[in-house]
Design an enzyme around this catalytic site. Structure first.
Site, PDB file in Angstrom:
ATOM      1  N   ASP A 161     195.603 102.576  45.457  1.00  7.87           N
ATOM      2  CA  ASP A 161     194.919 102.344  44.181  1.00  7.87           C
ATOM      3  C   ASP A 161     193.468 101.961  44.420  1.00  7.87           C
ATOM      4  O   ASP A 161     192.572 102.382  43.692  1.00  7.87           O
ATOM      5  CB  ASP A 161     195.622 101.244  43.372  1.00  7.87           C
ATOM      6  CG  ASP A 161     194.806 100.882  42.143  1.00  7.87           C
ATOM      7  OD1 ASP A 161     194.630 101.773  41.287  1.00  7.87           O
ATOM      8  OD2 ASP A 161     194.314  99.751  42.050  1.00  7.87           O
ATOM      9  N   ARG A 168     187.432 106.909  41.044  1.00  7.56           N
ATOM     10  CA  ARG A 168     187.418 107.085  39.578  1.00  7.56           C
ATOM     11  C   ARG A 168     186.179 106.459  38.965  1.00  7.56           C
ATOM     12  O   ARG A 168     185.581 107.001  38.030  1.00  7.56           O
ATOM     13  CB  ARG A 168     188.682 106.452  38.964  1.00  7.56           C
ATOM     14  CG  ARG A 168     189.940 107.262  39.255  1.00  7.56           C
ATOM     15  CD  ARG A 168     191.182 106.454  38.914  1.00  7.56           C
ATOM     16  NE  ARG A 168     191.197 106.026  37.536  1.00  7.56           N
ATOM     17  CZ  ARG A 168     191.784 104.904  37.088  1.00  7.56           C
ATOM     18  NH1 ARG A 168     192.423 104.119  37.922  1.00  7.56           N
ATOM     19  NH2 ARG A 168     191.752 104.604  35.820  1.00  7.56           N
TER      20      ARG A 168
HETATM   21  N1  URA Z   1     192.335  97.886  35.615  1.00 10.40           N
HETATM   22  C1  URA Z   1     192.893  98.421  36.711  1.00 10.40           C
HETATM   23  O1  URA Z   1     193.363  97.703  37.598  1.00 10.40           O
HETATM   24  N2  URA Z   1     192.917  99.773  36.825  1.00 10.40           N
HETATM   25  C2  URA Z   1     192.430 100.601  35.866  1.00 10.40           C
HETATM   26  O2  URA Z   1     192.501 101.807  36.021  1.00 10.40           O
HETATM   27  C3  URA Z   1     191.845 100.020  34.725  1.00 10.40           C
HETATM   28  C4  URA Z   1     191.825  98.649  34.624  1.00 10.40           C
END
Ligand code: URA
Length: 444
Positions: A161, A168
């Site tokens: 992530d 992103r």
């Molecule tokens: N918070 C997160 O951890 N991820 C996202 O994509 C948006 C907000």
């Protein structure tokens, strides 16, 4: 398997198989898939979406891309909470001690602020001596001492992530229901709690601008959690204006202390009590109170000194300095500007994200991840939506820390003040239907 075929499948709107999603997440984590291909797939997901199975698989794969916490040492049901972010959001330092008064133990991993939203790690770091980097192996010691522990996220929690989020952030692929839901839930699942209360913010200061969008993301995260065997409740809260009366690190932690000692802003008390009540319910510690009675009891304990006692315990246990006047802070906010209303009427709407950006410009947040923070910087909000104002009334005051460069830079402060003033829409009409908690959905 080959990443180009996976990109093409999603580009043409086809469902990805579990194996394809696994291949993608593993390739991102071990860096065998280059950023440009990962980003191409992210954009295809933004444009063509994912179904429930694909989102669940993506989440579970990201959750297991690094270490997963084992909280069994707590010996009880563990409950986590997470906010999708906003301006003036100081709910975590309120709900941890409040839950503690009901015997609910909390292990909280929090993030730093990035962009216009604040981060809980930065808020706690504004207390002198407070240690926010607690090694995982020491969590049991802290939980045994105070029933609570809060720490920054280690780089090993859901590393896939972390990589995808940073891509992103710079490729226009943040806003996407499957990507936001899987990003948040992967970290929550890896954090190890049995149950999760999500604070899904909606409005001008949130990712989700409308209730409908917030509801979809809430339902998506609830389904992901259930598919992973966790109980999840989502509380949808208003971010059409900042939460409470302050944003900025020291300013917000002072507001936390004042709330616990005596009385807080109405919206802060409501959101904290409802989120805590749902956490206590999921932990099975209601003590026989009905849901409504529990919310009322939370409101009482939030401000009658019981939660304050737990809060002081938490601060001291993590090395924070507390005197008889309360916690000591690393900086002292200095007022530099009063922003005045340029017309009379009612505060009809507020560009909350712009206020967040202005707070960052004063020094309260980071523009890039390595920036230093000015803990004393921030904004005090004197007028909120629906309030009547006369031309010349103070809307808010701007603060910087005592060593800020802005103390000698009137021009920059004035340009930030102009942006703050332009964030308020003053109208002859009074806005209707302002609610700090809009809905509660999930495992009721
Ligand atoms: N918070 C997160 O951890 N991820 C996202 O994509 C948006 C907000």
């Amino acid at each position: 398997m080959n990443i180009v075929d996976i990109i093409l499948d999603k580009r043409y709107g086809r469902e990805l198989t579990d194996e394809q999603i696994r291949f993608f997440v593993r390739g991102v984590t071990d860096r065998s898939i280059p950023d440009y291909q990962a980003t191409a797939l992210l954009m295809a997901i933004v444009l063509n979406g994912m179904n429930e199975r694909e989102i669940s698989t993506l989440t579970l794969e990201m959750a297991s891309s690094g270490e997963q916490n084992d909280l069994s040492f707590v010996g009880d049901i563990t409950v986590d909470k997470h906010s999708t972010g906003g301006v003036g959001d100081k709910i975590t330092p309120l709900v941890m001690p409040l839950c503690s008064t009901f015997g609910v133990k909390t292990v909280k991993l929090s993030g730093r602020g990035l962009g216009f939203t604040g981060g809980t790690v930065d808020k706690f770091s504004s207390i002198e001596g407070f240690n926010i980097d607690i090694p995982k192996d020491d969590f049991p010691k802290y939980v045994a001492e105070s029933g609570m522990v809060i720490s920054g996220q280690t780089p090993d929690l859901a590393p896939a992530d972390k990589i995808l989020y940073s891509l992103r952030d710079v490729t226009g692929t943040v806003k996407s229901i499957p990507l936001i839901a899987s990003s948040i839930m992967s970290k929550k699942l890896a954090s190890g709690a049995d149950a999760i209360v999500l604070d899904v913010t909606c409005g001008t200061g949130a990712f989700m601008k409308t209730f409908e969008e917030a509801r979809i993301i809430a339902d998506t995260m609830i389904k992901i959690g259930r598919n992973a065997g966790r109980k999840v409740i989502a509380v949808i809260t208003d971010m059409d204006q900042p939460l409470g009366n302050y944003c900025g690190n020291v300013l917000e932690m002072r507001e936390v202390y004042d709330t616990l000692r005596d009385r807080g802003a109405g919206d802060v008390e409501d959101v904290a009590s409802i989120i805590a009540a749902n956490m206590i319910k999921l932990a099975g510690k209601t003590g026989g109170l009905s849901y409504e009675e529990l919310i009322k009891e939370c409101k009482t304990r939030l401000t009658d000194g019981r939660a304050l006692k737990e809060y002081i315990k938490l601060i001291k246990s993590q090395g924070g300095k507390v005197t008889e006047d309360g916690p000591s802070y690393v900086d002292e906010p200095v007022e530099v500007y009063k922003v005045k209303a340029d017309s009379s009427g009612f505060i009809f709407s507020i560009k909350t994200n712009e206020l967040g950006h202005c707070s960052v410009a004063l020094g309260a947040g980071r523009i890039t991840k390595d920036d230093d923070i000015d803990y004393g910087a921030g904004i005090r909000f004197m007028k909120k939506r629906g309030d009547a104002v006369l031309e010349g009334d103070t809307l808010c005051t701007l603060y910087v820390g005592r060593n800020s460069k802005l103390l000698n830079d009137k021009e920059t402060v004035e340009s930030i003040a102009a942006r703050v003033r332009a964030s308020y829409n003053i109208s002859t009409a009074r806005p209707l239907g302002i609610r700090s908690v809009i809905d509660v959905v999930g495992d009721k």
